[in-house]
Structure formats: structure tokens, C-alpha cells
Design a protein around this motif. Structure first.
Motif, PDB file in Angstrom:
ATOM      1  N   MET A   1      13.804  88.290 -18.566  1.00 49.52           N
ATOM      2  CA  MET A   1      12.772  88.965 -17.574  1.00 49.52           C
ATOM      3  C   MET A   1      13.496  89.464 -16.421  1.00 49.52           C
ATOM      4  O   MET A   1      14.490  88.602 -15.931  1.00 49.52           O
ATOM      5  N   ALA A   2      13.355  90.753 -15.849  1.00 46.21           N
ATOM      6  CA  ALA A   2      14.035  91.160 -14.601  1.00 46.21           C
ATOM      7  C   ALA A   2      13.580  90.182 -13.381  1.00 46.21           C
ATOM      8  O   ALA A   2      12.343  89.935 -13.148  1.00 46.21           O
ATOM      9  N   PRO A   3      14.756  89.981 -12.639  1.00 42.82           N
ATOM     10  CA  PRO A   3      14.423  89.395 -11.209  1.00 42.82           C
ATOM     11  C   PRO A   3      13.872  90.231 -10.373  1.00 42.82           C
ATOM     12  O   PRO A   3      13.661  91.537 -10.719  1.00 42.82           O
ATOM     13  N   PRO A   4      13.079  89.830  -9.287  1.00 43.36           N
ATOM     14  CA  PRO A   4      12.636  90.487  -8.320  1.00 43.36           C
ATOM     15  C   PRO A   4      13.543  91.735  -7.656  1.00 43.36           C
ATOM     16  O   PRO A   4      14.856  91.338  -7.466  1.00 43.36           O
ATOM     17  N   LEU A   5      13.189  92.980  -7.533  1.00 41.32           N
ATOM     18  CA  LEU A   5      14.209  93.859  -6.908  1.00 41.32           C
ATOM     19  C   LEU A   5      14.209  93.602  -5.237  1.00 41.32           C
ATOM     20  O   LEU A   5      13.092  93.351  -4.734  1.00 41.32           O
ATOM     21  N   LEU A   6      15.255  93.805  -5.007  1.00 37.34           N
ATOM     22  CA  LEU A   6      15.289  93.547  -3.461  1.00 37.34           C
ATOM     23  C   LEU A   6      14.851  94.780  -2.653  1.00 37.34           C
ATOM     24  O   LEU A   6      15.885  95.876  -2.714  1.00 37.34           O
ATOM     25  N   GLN A  18      11.060  98.819  -5.962  1.00 35.57           N
ATOM     26  CA  GLN A  18      10.616  97.331  -5.689  1.00 35.57           C
ATOM     27  C   GLN A  18       9.970  96.767  -6.866  1.00 35.57           C
ATOM     28  O   GLN A  18       9.579  97.689  -7.669  1.00 35.57           O
ATOM     29  N   SER A  19      10.005  95.651  -7.035  1.00 36.79           N
ATOM     30  CA  SER A  19       9.140  95.082  -8.117  1.00 36.79           C
ATOM     31  C   SER A  19       7.516  95.347  -8.058  1.00 36.79           C
ATOM     32  O   SER A  19       7.153  95.429  -7.030  1.00 36.79           O
ATOM     33  N   PHE A  20       6.907  95.245  -9.117  1.00 40.18           N
ATOM     34  CA  PHE A  20       5.476  94.784  -8.954  1.00 40.18           C
ATOM     35  C   PHE A  20       5.470  93.258  -9.817  1.00 40.18           C
ATOM     36  O   PHE A  20       6.308  92.702 -10.142  1.00 40.18           O
ATOM     37  N   TYR A  21       4.057  92.921  -9.784  1.00 39.89           N
ATOM     38  CA  TYR A  21       3.972  91.430 -10.321  1.00 39.89           C
ATOM     39  C   TYR A  21       2.556  91.350 -11.096  1.00 39.89           C
ATOM     40  O   TYR A  21       1.771  92.108 -10.981  1.00 39.89           O
ATOM     41  N   ALA A  35       8.342  92.196 -12.190  1.00 39.67           N
ATOM     42  CA  ALA A  35       8.529  93.026 -13.309  1.00 39.67           C
ATOM     43  C   ALA A  35       9.117  94.492 -12.641  1.00 39.67           C
ATOM     44  O   ALA A  35       8.732  94.770 -11.335  1.00 39.67           O
ATOM     45  N   SER A  36      10.114  95.066 -13.158  1.00 38.91           N
ATOM     46  CA  SER A  36      10.339  96.317 -12.538  1.00 38.91           C
ATOM     47  C   SER A  36       9.631  97.619 -13.433  1.00 38.91           C
ATOM     48  O   SER A  36       9.732  98.800 -12.871  1.00 38.91           O
ATOM     49  N   SER A  37       9.278  97.204 -14.593  1.00 42.17           N
ATOM     50  CA  SER A  37       8.378  98.082 -15.597  1.00 42.17           C
ATOM     51  C   SER A  37       7.716  97.182 -16.678  1.00 42.17           C
ATOM     52  O   SER A  37       8.012  95.968 -16.767  1.00 42.17           O
ATOM     53  N   SER A  38       6.846  97.905 -17.210  1.00 47.73           N
ATOM     54  CA  SER A  38       5.969  97.232 -18.190  1.00 47.73           C
ATOM     55  C   SER A  38       6.810  96.952 -19.342  1.00 47.73           C
ATOM     56  O   SER A  38       6.465  95.791 -19.750  1.00 47.73           O
ATOM     57  N   MET A  39       7.890  97.145 -19.489  1.00 44.67           N
ATOM     58  CA  MET A  39       8.763  96.880 -20.593  1.00 44.67           C
ATOM     59  C   MET A  39       9.293  95.303 -20.450  1.00 44.67           C
ATOM     60  O   MET A  39       9.813  94.683 -21.234  1.00 44.67           O
ATOM     61  N   ASP A  40       9.247  94.694 -19.071  1.00 45.41           N
ATOM     62  CA  ASP A  40       9.476  93.488 -18.635  1.00 45.41           C
ATOM     63  C   ASP A  40       8.579  92.638 -19.158  1.00 45.41           C
ATOM     64  O   ASP A  40       8.957  91.073 -19.237  1.00 45.41           O
ATOM     65  N   ILE A  41       7.503  92.814 -19.453  1.00 42.27           N
ATOM     66  CA  ILE A  41       6.411  91.996 -19.540  1.00 42.27           C
ATOM     67  C   ILE A  41       6.298  91.673 -20.990  1.00 42.27           C
ATOM     68  O   ILE A  41       5.821  92.519 -21.821  1.00 42.27           O
ATOM     69  N   TYR A 124      -2.070  94.439 -12.388  1.00 41.51           N
ATOM     70  CA  TYR A 124      -0.790  94.146 -11.645  1.00 41.51           C
ATOM     71  C   TYR A 124      -0.936  94.508 -10.046  1.00 41.51           C
ATOM     72  O   TYR A 124      -1.835  95.329  -9.520  1.00 41.51           O
ATOM     73  N   ILE A 125      -0.047  93.957  -9.352  1.00 40.77           N
ATOM     74  CA  ILE A 125      -0.146  94.058  -7.855  1.00 40.77           C
ATOM     75  C   ILE A 125       1.350  94.382  -7.573  1.00 40.77           C
ATOM     76  O   ILE A 125       2.055  93.626  -7.880  1.00 40.77           O
ATOM     77  N   THR A 126       1.654  95.177  -6.462  1.00 35.80           N
ATOM     78  CA  THR A 126       2.824  95.747  -5.900  1.00 35.80           C
ATOM     79  C   THR A 126       3.505  94.760  -5.127  1.00 35.80           C
ATOM     80  O   THR A 126       4.676  95.103  -4.889  1.00 35.80           O
ATOM     81  N   ASP A 127       2.433  93.797  -4.438  1.00 43.11           N
ATOM     82  CA  ASP A 127       3.336  93.140  -3.176  1.00 43.11           C
ATOM     83  C   ASP A 127       2.598  91.711  -3.469  1.00 43.11           C
ATOM     84  O   ASP A 127       1.245  91.465  -3.189  1.00 43.11           O
ATOM     85  N   LEU A 128       3.486  90.800  -3.242  1.00 43.17           N
ATOM     86  CA  LEU A 128       2.854  89.241  -2.877  1.00 43.17           C
ATOM     87  C   LEU A 128       3.170  88.850  -1.505  1.00 43.17           C
ATOM     88  O   LEU A 128       2.558  87.901  -1.050  1.00 43.17           O
TER      89      LEU A 128
END
Length: 370
Positions: A1-6, A18-21, A35-41, A124-128
Motif C-alpha cells: 500500500m502506498a504511503p501518504p504523499l507528502l 496528495q493522498s486521499f483516504y 492511497a494515491s489512486s484506487s489501484m492502491d485499495i 473516500y476523503i481527501t484530507d484527515l
């Protein structure tokens, strides 16, 4: 799984990935994962089946960050959104997948969003946290129906903004039903095309009037696909369809012409709406008493679009939504005699803006050029 994008340091006027969640109920403990795209899920793939994108249901709403009782007001706003969303469930075929644009979010708003069961289950949400915002006090966030195929999320911070405003983009993959899919030159069906969704909050007040045209032009460049690379070498596709919405702060007369000069169509006007009518205003009716009358009612919030997409419906939401504040009637002296248990309620507006709810059809026509 991709780490959060900085997200930092942010590059002004350029796309910052940026990541989404997504919420993972099987984690220990259950939690939101990046995730950086749906492919990560990869968890529970049956709940992430990609929805045909011939229709989209869009909501945009600015929740005032400045006035008191932010948690109570956001709770009321989320309750209103849940009521709307309940009519766009997977069993309801009259609406497409739902996208929700929110402006003037604060940290406690993001906390409430993450804790809300219907959002955990379906979005999904773009920001935590405020980490991707240019300022920590408030910013934009987007909720994306998890049946959609997210290709990327990126922000474009406006260089010409003293208020640290930006445009938040989500690229969603096209998944036409077979009846709408058209052959490509190679003989296959359409693949790799995206719908680009832009959630933005333009510069406020009269002081922002000279900046808004530059901000709109910058956002529109990414909508039309004119800006395709950033300094890091990210290649952005030219989108098939584009929708931009949010608080555009259209206070000045010249703001009325910004969408057309940037090659964007105004959903309200396309559907026959008339400027400067009671039906047009999205701001002014729900201001706090101390602010009432300082500015005329205005159509600050808009939904704009271009490319292979057509609007079929636009309505205001959030009209009359209030948060009920409980207080001890005993603190009001004689008034406690009117209430047996000493508790009373006071209502406050959830926010000063009406939101907008739109329905779109994605067409097989190629994107328009500008």
C-alpha cells in the motif's frame, strides 16, 4: 500500500500530488488509510466496484469557519447532507455517484467527517488533517463516492492569494456503460480518460477582486488540460469532462463574466437562471445578526463545467438549516420560570452560505477546446 504523499513544500500555481483516504474496518483498530489512486485499495473489493460514470451527483457547500459553535454547526450540516445522500443510494438509479465539495473546513470539521458512519461506509476523503492546506486555520476538502475510480488528487495553490487559497482537483476515471462507450482509433472502447473535478475557494471581499480573475484562469487551465506537467515531471492527462464548483466570491460586477472568459459554462445560467433574483442568491440570508446588512445578497457559490458533460439539474441546499444549542435557562434569570427543567434551546445557522446540488450527464462527445 502506498504511503501518504507528502504535500510540502507546496509549489505555487503547479499541481501538488496528495493522498486521499479510505476507511478500513478490518484494521486493528479500524482506521482511515492513505492511497494515491484506487489501484492502491485492495480491501473488500466488492465494496469498491467502479460505478458507471455516465451520471454524477455533485454537492458544494461552504461551512462558515469564523462563527461560534463549529462542532454543533458542522454536525447539523452533516445531518443535512446525509438526508440528501440517502436519496442517492446505490439502489437509486436516477442519480450518479456522489461528490461533495466542502470549503472553509477546520480541523474539528475533519474530525467529525472521519467519525461519521455513512461517510466511512461510502466515501473516500481527501484530507484527515490541515497538513495539505497552506494555512492551518481552514481549507477545502472533497468527499468522493468510493464506487468511483480515483486516478489522482492534487492541489494547485494560487500564487496570487493573500488568503492562501487553492484549487483541489480529483481525477476520476471514465467508466462508460457499454451503450455509451465509443470505439477508439485502435478499435477498443474508451479507456484512460478522466473527469476532472475542481473544488475551489476564490479570494474574498472587494480586496480580492483583482486576484479572482487570475485564480479562475489558473484553475481553468487545468480544467482544459492546458497545464499538463509540473516541475517533478508528473504528466496530467487532458480530461474528457470537467466540473468546477465552490465559493467563487463573486461580489463584483466583473465577476459575472469570469466563467465565460475562462471557457467555463455556468450551470445556473445554462438551466435558465436569472442573475440578481431571489432564486439566484446563495449568500446573505443566513448571516449572523451582527453582520446582517453589511453586504447585499449575492450569488457567491457557482457550479461551472466544460467538455463532455451536461448539467440537467441545479438546486440550492442548506436553506434554513440550523444547529440547536442547549443552554441552562437558569443563566437567564427570570426566564428559567418558563421552563420546568431549566434547559432551553437556541438556534444558530449552520452556515452563512446555501449550498448547491447538481446532476450531470457525462456525454461521449470529445472535450471542447478553449
Amino acid at each position: 500500500m502506498a504511503p501518504p504523499l507528502l504535500p510540502n513544500p507546496l509549489i505555487l500555481d503547479r499541481p501538488n500530488l496528495q493522498s486521499f483516504y479510505f476507511f478500513d474496518p478490518a484494521a486493528d483498530p479500524p482506521q482511515w488509510r492513505p492511497a494515491s489512486s484506487s489501484m492502491d485499495i485492495t480491501i473488500n473489493p466488492d465494496s469498491h466496484q467502479h460505478h458507471p460514470t455516465d451520471k454524477l451527483h455533485l454537492i458544494t457547500w461552504n461551512i462558515d469557519f469564523q462563527v461560534p459553535f463549529p462542532q454543533e454547526r458542522m454536525t447539523a450540516a452533516l445531518g443535512h447532507l446525509q438526508h440528501i445522500f440517502s436519496h442517492s443510494s446505490p439502489t437509486n438509479t436516477t442519480r450518479g455517484a456522489t461528490i461533495i465539495f466542502l470549503q472553509e473546513m477546520i480541523s474539528s470539521d475533519l474530525d467529525l467527517i472521519q467519525e461519521t458512519p455513512w461517510i466511512r461506509d461510502r466515501f473516500y476523503i481527501t484530507d484527515l488533517s490541515p497538513a495539505s492546506w497552506r494555512r492551518s486555520s481552514y481549507g477545502t476538502t472533497t468527499l468522493v463516492d468510493r464506487r468511483l475510480d480515483v486516478h489522482r488528487v492534487f492541489r494547485v495553490p494560487y500564487a496570487t492569494s493573500s488568503m492562501q487559497r487553492d484549487a483541489l482537483f480529483v481525477d476520476v476515471g471514465l467508466n462508460f456503460p457499454s451503450a455509451l462507450a465509443t470505439p477508439t482509433a485502435g478499435g477498443g472502447e474508451q479507456q484512460g480518460r478522466v473527469i476532472r473535478l475542481c473544488n475551489t475557494h476564490l479570494e474574498s471581499l472587494a480586496s480580492g477582486t483583482p486576484k479572482r480573475p487570475l485564480q479562475m484562469k489558473r484553475a481553468a487551465g487545468f480544467m482544459h488540460g492546458h497545464d499538463t506537467t509540473n516541475p517533478g515531471g508528473l504528466l496530467l492527462p487532458t480530461p474528457h469532462a470537467e466540473i468546477l464548483a465552490g465559493d467563487l466570491n463573486a461580489f463584483a460586477p466583473e465577476d459575472a463574466h469570469l466563467p465565460s472568459t475562462c471557457g467555463l459554462r455556468d450551470a445556473f445560467l445554462v438551466l435558465g437562471g436569472v442573475e440578481d433574483t431571489e432564486e439566484s442568491y446563495t449568500w446573505g440570508k443566513q448571516n449572523p445578526a451582527w453582520f446582517a446588512g453589511r453586504f447585499p445578497d449575492a450569488r457567491l457559490d457557482k457550479v461551472l463545467f466544460c467538455g463532455g458533460v451536461e448539467v440537467v439539474r441545479l438546486e440550492r441546499i442548506g436553506v434554513g438549516v440550523v444547529a440547536k444549542m442547549a443552554f441552562d435557562g437558569g443563566d437567564r434569570g427570570e426566564e428559567e420560570e418558563d421552563d420546568d427543567d431549566g434547559d432551553e434551546e437556541e438556534e444558530v445557522w449552520a452556515t452563512d452560505h446555501y449550498g448547491l446540488e447538481a446532476e450531470f450527464l457525462i456525454t461521449s462527445a470529445a472535450s471542447d477546446s478553449f
